[in-house]
Design an enzyme around this catalytic site. Structure first.
Site, short mmCIF file in Angstrom:
data_model
loop_
_atom_site.label_atom_id
_atom_site.label_comp_id
_atom_site.label_asym_id
_atom_site.label_seq_id
_atom_site.Cartn_x
_atom_site.Cartn_y
_atom_site.Cartn_z
CG HIS A 166 -63.27 -0.82 -71.41
ND1 HIS A 166 -64.04 -0.22 -72.38
CD2 HIS A 166 -62.19 -1.29 -72.06
CE1 HIS A 166 -63.46 -0.34 -73.56
NE2 HIS A 166 -62.33 -0.99 -73.40
CG ASP A 171 -70.37 1.86 -64.00
OD1 ASP A 171 -69.62 1.31 -64.83
OD2 ASP A 171 -71.61 1.76 -64.03
#
Ligand code: ADP
Ligand code: G6P
Length: 481
Positions: A153, A355
């Site tokens: 992720h 991110d």
């Protein structure tokens, strides 16, 4: 009946509001296959040799307990003080006491044994995130030949940064035991392939897969998304104004765990710069919701103090008796209130320094009224920026550029807002959570099967006892899909 799915992630759904799109996406896939979700119990415990049923998330969940030492060394330690900063380009924050790595490996070995007790030979196993990089290797060592997929992720680390690990070569080896390696973006795939290209044990196959010591891994990007309709529904539900009588004229919203990777101090600085030059008579606000996270780690304590200091200084400099420019809430808030705030905001600032995807960006876009939408200001370092190119893309290290983007967002004409929003919304819909899970699982089902359990066990123990890598194989150094 499709093969059963076993999902594994450190955090499991507990029915809490912040579980988000991952839970929804996997819950559908899990309930369609009668599968189960395995993860860490939210409370520490001592019954380490068994799992217990926990309720939550609308699917069958089994939880293993972590001891206090494991929480310190495996979760806060190796996962969040070594791997998290490593993957978010902050090797300066890496802390490396040897107990972290030892306990990380031991927890993965223990969790593998617990999974092996419940897994059937044709189950698909889907492992999530950096807490479990070595899990497939441990499962293979126990003789499991199931198709095992992994989804990361967070950003894939760069080759240079991987050298910070005590045994960097183990990292590529761990990943090679997965049949499918899912990453968020094309950029992540490129970094992963660069790692394999630099590894003398790896060979690139003509179909784009990577072969390492007999194991074949497919590396692909699957950008994660949200449950779009559910979030839109939450945002559109009426109810009382969350601000009561304190409603700001127009505001920019920020929603993030208080993590150093989110670039919140620079966001505040940029808002301060904007306040200095804002159009006369305007009194804009920045509403920042930043719940605490991983609070026992020093780097998180430092960012908390830094942010409090900047917010205090800026409010001291700019506030008036009836206007507070920065409203900073250091708590979690109800998801439906969050969705309402997104819809009311005139802009959202996502300023991550690194991110994986950033779901907040997608939630903000989903929450908007398409007839009068707010504007997404999006860091070019968030995975979401790879596809959401019609957001206002910014460099989060450049305070002036971000201040100008805040100005542009708040002054943007309606036509331009609508056009940019429609383009972003198309991406949000195209990559929603259900499709994301379905595409990953479809790809996992078609991966080449792994070796039989006996061969898997032999080959795994053989590798463990080899001091030197296999002979350098023939390589195809062409770029891959
Ligand atoms: P990360 O996974 O690094 O925390 P993302 O933006 O990808 O970042 O996902 C964060 C998720 O957590 C989003 O679904 C977001 O809505 C949710 N969230 C963040 N802050 C809060 C909060 N204060 N209250 C409730 N949910 C939150
Ligand atoms: C990111 C990670 C997840 C993690 C989440 C919250 O989204 O990718 O694996 O669960 O942050 O962090 P926490 O440490 O609270 O689980």
């Amino acid at each position: 009946m499709p093969p059963r799915l076993i999902a594994v992630s450190n955090r499991i759904p507990t029915g809490s509001p912040s579980s988000g799109g991952l839970v929804v996406a996997l819950r559908d896939a899990l309930s369609a296959s009668g599968g189960l979700w395995i993860g860490a119990h939210p409370d520490p415990g001592t019954g380490l040799e068994e799992m217990e049923e926990v309720s939550g998330g609308g699917c069958r969940c089994l939880a293993f307990r972590l001891s206090e030492e494991e929480i310190s060394d495996y979760y806060l330690g190796y996962a969040n003080s070594v791997l998290w900063p490593l993957c978010h380009r902050r090797v300066d924050l890496v802390e490396m006491p040897s107990t972290y790595e030892e306990r990380y490996r031991a927890v993965n070995a223990r969790v593998a044994k617990l999974i092996a007790q419940v897994a059937r030979p044709d189950d698909l196993i889907w492992v999530h995130d950096y807490h479990f990089f070595p899990l497939a290797s441990e499962l293979r060592a126990l003789g499991l030949a199931n198709r095992i997929g992994f989804f990361l992720h967070i950003p894939f680390p760069s080759l240079g940064d991987l050298s910070v690990l005590s045994q960097p070569e183990d990292f590529a080896d761990w990943l090679a035991d997965y049949n499918l390696l899912g990453l968020q973006t094309r950029g992540d795939v490129a970094r992963c392939l660069e790692m394999y290209r630099a590894d003398p044990r790896a060979e690139f196959m003509p179909d784009g897969t990577v072969k390492m010591q007999g194991r074949i891994t497919s590396v692909r990007s699957f950008p994660i998304g949200i449950d779009v309709d559910h979030f839109r529904e939450l945002a559109g539900v009426g109810g009382r104004n969350p601000f009561g009588r304190e409603a700001p004229d127009g505001f920019v919203i920020g929603v993030d765990r208080l993590d150093y990777s989110k670039g919140i101090p620079n966001r505040f600085r940029a808002f301060g710069r904007y306040l200095k030059t804002r159009p006369e008579g305007t009194r804009p606000c920045l509403v920042q919701i930043a719940p605490p996270t991983r609070e026992r780690v020093q780097a998180y304590q430092d960012i908390t103090s830094e942010l409090e200091e900047i917010a205090g200084r800026l409010n001291g400099a700019f506030a008036e008796l009836d206007w507070t420019p920065i409203r900073y809430i250091h708590r979690s808030i109800d998801r439906s209130v969050l969705a309402r705030l997104h819809r009311m905001a005139r802009a959202c600032a996502v300023t991550s320094l690194a991110d994986g995807m950033n779901l907040v960006a997608k939630e903000f876009v989903a929450a908007q009224d398409p007839e009068d939408p707010g504007v997404l200001i999006l860091s070019r370092f968030a995975g979401a920026a790879e596809d959401m190119t019609e957001a206002l893309l910014v460099n989060p290290y450049d305070i002036e550029e971000m201040a100008a983007a805040i100005h542009q967002a708040l002054e943007m004409p309606l036509d331009e807002r609508r056009a940019r929003h429609a383009a972003c919304m198309e991406v949000v819909r195209r990559t929603d959570a259900t499709r994301w899970a379905a595409q990953f699982l479809a790809a996992l089902r078609t991966c080449m099967p792994t070796l039989s359990p006996q061969v898997a066990r032999l080959s795994s123990s053989h590798r463990r006892h080899r001091a030197v890598p296999d002979e350098k194989p023939d390589r195809v150094d062409e770029p891959l899909k």
